[in-house]
Design a protein around this motif. Structure first.
Motif, mmCIF file in Angstrom:
data_model
loop_
_atom_site.group_PDB
_atom_site.id
_atom_site.type_symbol
_atom_site.label_atom_id
_atom_site.label_comp_id
_atom_site.label_asym_id
_atom_site.label_seq_id
_atom_site.Cartn_x
_atom_site.Cartn_y
_atom_site.Cartn_z
ATOM 1 N N ASP A 139 -5.742 1.488 -6.751
ATOM 2 C CA ASP A 139 -5.214 2.851 -6.602
ATOM 3 C C ASP A 139 -4.453 3.054 -5.295
ATOM 4 N N GLY A 140 -4.309 1.993 -4.512
ATOM 5 C CA GLY A 140 -3.592 2.094 -3.245
ATOM 6 C C GLY A 140 -4.437 2.591 -2.096
ATOM 7 N N LYS A 141 -5.699 2.918 -2.358
ATOM 8 C CA LYS A 141 -6.590 3.429 -1.317
ATOM 9 C C LYS A 141 -7.767 2.493 -1.040
ATOM 10 N N THR A 142 -8.154 1.735 -2.043
ATOM 11 C CA THR A 142 -9.285 0.828 -1.879
ATOM 12 C C THR A 142 -8.915 -0.328 -0.958
ATOM 13 N N ILE A 143 -9.814 -0.642 -0.039
ATOM 14 C CA ILE A 143 -9.639 -1.807 0.828
ATOM 15 C C ILE A 143 -9.930 -3.068 0.016
ATOM 16 N N ILE A 144 -8.994 -3.973 -0.045
ATOM 17 C CA ILE A 144 -9.226 -5.288 -0.641
ATOM 18 C C ILE A 144 -9.231 -6.278 0.516
ATOM 19 N N ALA A 145 -10.406 -6.677 0.933
ATOM 20 C CA ALA A 145 -10.545 -7.560 2.080
ATOM 21 C C ALA A 145 -9.965 -8.935 1.758
ATOM 22 N N SER A 146 -9.674 -9.675 2.803
ATOM 23 C CA SER A 146 -9.310 -11.068 2.598
ATOM 24 C C SER A 146 -10.510 -11.791 1.996
#
Length: 240
Positions: A139-146
């Motif tokens: 959604d463009g807001k969730t952090i997707i960590a490395s």
């Protein structure tokens, strides 16, 4: 640390008279985050390469549904949401050593991607996110960590991202109970976060070596700041 005793198999129920005190964690939405570990096809789908090891526990705890409920509730509450994924690139298969589970994951090409700078072949692969979670994750807001590379978040930027978002409380869910979830729990506690684990939004391996979910549950009771069910967590996220 509470449970829904009428839904929990006897071997997983908390002791009737626990010796350890309840740490008394109270959710503060202003500083809380939902962190979901490895919400990926290779873990959570019957089409995933590890289903034969994890599927029994996933079905028993209704893990896929519960993770979805947590995503929805966290988004509804407006708190930070982060995903800590697991990816392997071709160079990772040249490692000179690894533990038993690492050996298995590499041999079955679990979480494989063609490279860190390409999404070629990624969509709907085992490394991709479960389709029902994508509206929340993308959604463009969730952090997707490395990606973390073994079990814990020491090798990724999850803690940095959470600190930068003002997070000090973590609701922890995802896969797998005695592996990545427990490793994330231990490291995040050491880094000074207050962490609750959602007991039915995870699952563990079932092998002749033992019940991984039960092993994790015992350790959660000893070290987590709280141990909640999905139903409890959703109510807390509603401010109740």
């Amino acid at each position: 640390m509470s449970n829904d005793s009428n839904r929990i198999a006897p071997q997983y129920a908390d002791p009737a008279e626990p010796a350890l005190p309840d740490p008394g964690m109270k959710l503060d939405l202003s500083r809380a985050a939902l962190v979901v570990i490895d919400p990926q096809i290779d873990f959570l789908s019957p089409e995933g390469v590890s289903w034969g090891v994890f599927g029994k526990s996933i079905v028993e705890h209704d893990t896929v549904k519960h993770i979805g409920q947590l995503f929805a509730a966290a988004k509804g509450a407006g708190i930070t949401v982060a995903v800590s994924p697991h990816y392997y690139y071709p160079c990772d298969h040249d490692w000179h050593f690894g533990g038993p589970l690492e050996k298995v994951m590499h041999s079955i090409c679990m979480f494989d991607r063609k490279g860190p700078l390409t999404l070629d072949g990624f969509e709907n692969s085992g490394a991709d996110f479960m389709p029902e979670y994508k509206p929340y994750i993308l959604d463009g807001k969730t952090i997707i960590a490395s990606p973390h590379k073994v079990y814990g978040p020491e090798t990724n930027d999850l803690a940095l991202q959470l600190r930068k978002h003002g997070v000090s409380q973590i609701i922890l869910a995802g896969m797998a109970a005695n592996l990545c979830v427990e490793s994330h729990l231990r490291e995040l506690l050491e880094l000074g976060f207050e962490v609750t684990v959602v007991r039915d939004a995870t699952a563990g391996p079932t092998t002749p070596e033992g019940d991984g979910y039960l092993a994790a549950l015992i350790n959660y009771r000893y070290i987590a700041n709280a141990l909640w069910s999905t139903a409890q967590t959703v109510e807390f996220l509603k401010g109740k």
